[in-house]
Each structure stands twice: as C-alpha cells, then as structure tokens.
Design an enzyme around this catalytic site. Structure first.
Site, PDB file in Angstrom:
ATOM      1  CG  LEU A 231      -1.932   1.134   1.382  1.00 20.83           C
ATOM      2  CD1 LEU A 231      -2.885   1.232   0.206  1.00 20.83           C
ATOM      3  CD2 LEU A 231      -2.709   0.984   2.681  1.00 20.83           C
ATOM      4  N   PRO A 232       1.669   1.460  -1.058  1.00 24.44           N
ATOM      5  CG  PRO A 232       2.698   1.442  -3.155  1.00 24.44           C
ATOM      6  CD  PRO A 232       1.863   0.620  -2.229  1.00 24.44           C
ATOM      7  CG  HIS A 233       0.330   5.467   2.138  1.00 22.06           C
ATOM      8  ND1 HIS A 233       0.709   4.179   2.483  1.00 22.06           N
ATOM      9  CD2 HIS A 233       0.538   6.235   3.231  1.00 22.06           C
ATOM     10  CE1 HIS A 233       1.128   4.184   3.751  1.00 22.06           C
ATOM     11  NE2 HIS A 233       1.033   5.412   4.221  1.00 22.06           N
ATOM     12  CB  THR A 234       3.274   9.835  -0.638  1.00 23.58           C
ATOM     13  OG1 THR A 234       4.004  10.918  -0.066  1.00 23.58           O
ATOM     14  CG2 THR A 234       3.062  10.063  -2.128  1.00 23.58           C
TER      15      THR A 234
END
Length: 157
Positions: free
Chosen positions: A64-67
């Site tokens: 779940l890469p998030h930014t």
C-alpha cells in the site's frame, strides 16, 4: 472517501513486471504522472521518501504505497497486480504481488487516513486478495474491490 470513488475503472494495471521495489515505484510514478498530468519525479521522490520511513507492505503479498503531494488537485488510487511477486520488506517476509497506491493532496489531509483504513478493512480476509489475483481484467478487479466495500462491516465508532 469510499473505495468506489477512490478507485476508478481506468486506474488498474494487471501486468506490471518490475524486477524489484525500486523499479515498481518508478512504474507507479510513471502511471500516476500520466493520469494526473503531474511531475513524475515529484511522485517518485514522495513515494521513495515514504518508503524510507518504513515499508508500506501490509503482509500476505499486499503493498500500500501512499503519500501526500503538494499541488495535487484530487486523490488518485491505482490498483496494480504484478506478473511476479517482488521483495517489498514486508514484516511477514512475503513478497508483494498486489499493490494499492494512494496519492493524496497535501493541502487536503482530511479523508487520507480513512481512505487507507478503508482499503485495509476490505483486504482483511484472504478472499478478496485471492479474487484479485484471479481477475481477468482491470475492470473485473476494480468491480471486485468496489463490491467488497459494501460487504465489509464498518469499524466501530
């Protein structure tokens, strides 16, 4: 933001073939930049900076890469299924083959954590992940994801 509003039909890629985490983040940045008309390098740097804080792997083969990004007009969520699992520094040691990337406007923090929580909630059981791994198309995968939200119980207040 409900999953059905966050993930749009055109925002799925079912055949990415990165050799490692670095290349996956580059591919995701390319996909996001093209969809958002946004600077690819800024997306990539933001994703890499978040990963340096700790892996965004959830375990059981899910990432779940998030930014949050400065100047982004609206959130973007992208579902990617990898042709081959890759090492993602998951706590359970499992390589990742399902990826849910979330980019959120920096100036609109409201809704960011609930959106991430909603994704995690529908992925709690193994059934949805198994179904997504078997989906024949991006449209089918996103329909499964969206329908799972309706079946997932809400968190207690």
């Amino acid at each position: 933001m409900p999953i059905k509003e966050l993930f749009h039909q055109e925002n799925s890629v079912l055949s990415l073939s990165p050799k490692d985490k670095k290349e996956l983040l580059e591919m995701l940045a390319d996909e996001a930049a093209a969809r958002l008309q946004y600077d690819r390098q800024k997306v990539l740097e933001a994703l890499q900076a978040r990963e340096k804080l700790g892996s965004t792997a959830l375990g059981r083969g899910i990432g779940l890469p998030h930014t949050r990004l400065e100047g982004l007009g609206a959130p973007l969520a992208l579902l990617a299924r990898l042709a081959r699992p890759i090492e993602f520094d998951a706590r359970d040691g499992e390589p990742v083959d399902l990826v849910f990337m979330v980019l959120w406007p920096e100036n609109s923090a409201e809704g960011f954590l609930p959106a991430l929580s909603g994704i995690c909630r529908v992925l709690r059981g193994n059934q949805l992940a198994r179904q997504l791994r078997q989906a024949q198309s991006g449209t089918e995968a996103l329909a499964m994801l969206q329908s799972s939200e309706a079946e997932s119980p809400d968190e207690p207040a």
